[in-house]
Design a protein around this motif. Structure first.
Motif: not given
Length: 186
Positions: A116-122, A145-152
């Motif tokens: 929840r700090q943007g690490v996965a997005t980066r 669900t958290a991973a799925q939300a990020s992917y979408r």
């Protein structure tokens, strides 16, 4: 915390195997994965061959010298058997591979304290930045669900389901189209 993301090749990534195992073990120990030591060993038997694949690359997150996240993959080969794991019928043209069409994102994990700090997005941006593949493919547990939300949010769409290996849970197969997208949106 100052997290930096480094894009690494297979040889560089191999040198981090011990720390990557720790990230995997910590990230996937909790529900819905509930992965244990045998699952970590299975994943890293695959890892040892994956890092030798043509086009392998990894985006690794560091907090100082400590590895806190990882994302890695490589282009699917023209004769990949990956699409054979699908449980839903999909159009034949979706399954067509030529050795460069699809970049397979095989692992993406962040230690819980750095989520929840943007690490996965980066990491995802660094990993797919500059790819000449037409799309990125990944598998994700539907109950993650958290991973799925990020992917979408990142633009992935579900195209079917798969059982990626014997004894695995059902995974959603998701694709991110790279052709005609701007790197600013990823």
């Amino acid at each position: 915390m100052t997290v930096t993301i480094r894009l690494l090749d297979g040889e560089q990534t191999t040198r981090l195997e011990g720390q990557l195992k720790e990230v995997f073990a910590e990230a996937f120990a909790e529900p819905p994965y509930d992965e244990g030591p045998a699952d970590v060993e299975r994943a890293f038997r695959r890892f040892r061959s994956q890092v030798r694949r043509r086009g392998f690359r990894a985006a690794v997150a560091f907090d100082g010298d400590a590895v806190v996240g990882m994302a890695y993959g490589y282009p699917l080969s023209a004769n990949t058997r990956w699409w054979d794991t699908l449980t839903d019928p999909v159009p034949d043209d979706l399954k067509h591979e030529d050795g460069n069409r699809t970049f397979g994102l095989f692992e993406l994990a962040v230690r819980p304290a750095w989520r929840r700090q943007g690490v996965a997005t980066r990491m995802q941006r660094v990993l797919i930045g500059g790819l000449d593949n037409a799309r990125v493919m990944l598998n994700s547990r539907p109950e993650a669900t958290a991973a799925q939300a990020s992917y979408r949010v990142w633009g992935y769409r579900r195209v079917g389901s798969a059982i990626p290996w014997d004894g695995a849970a059902r995974h959603d197969v998701m694709i991110l189209d790279l052709v005609g997208t701007s790197s600013d949106t990823r």
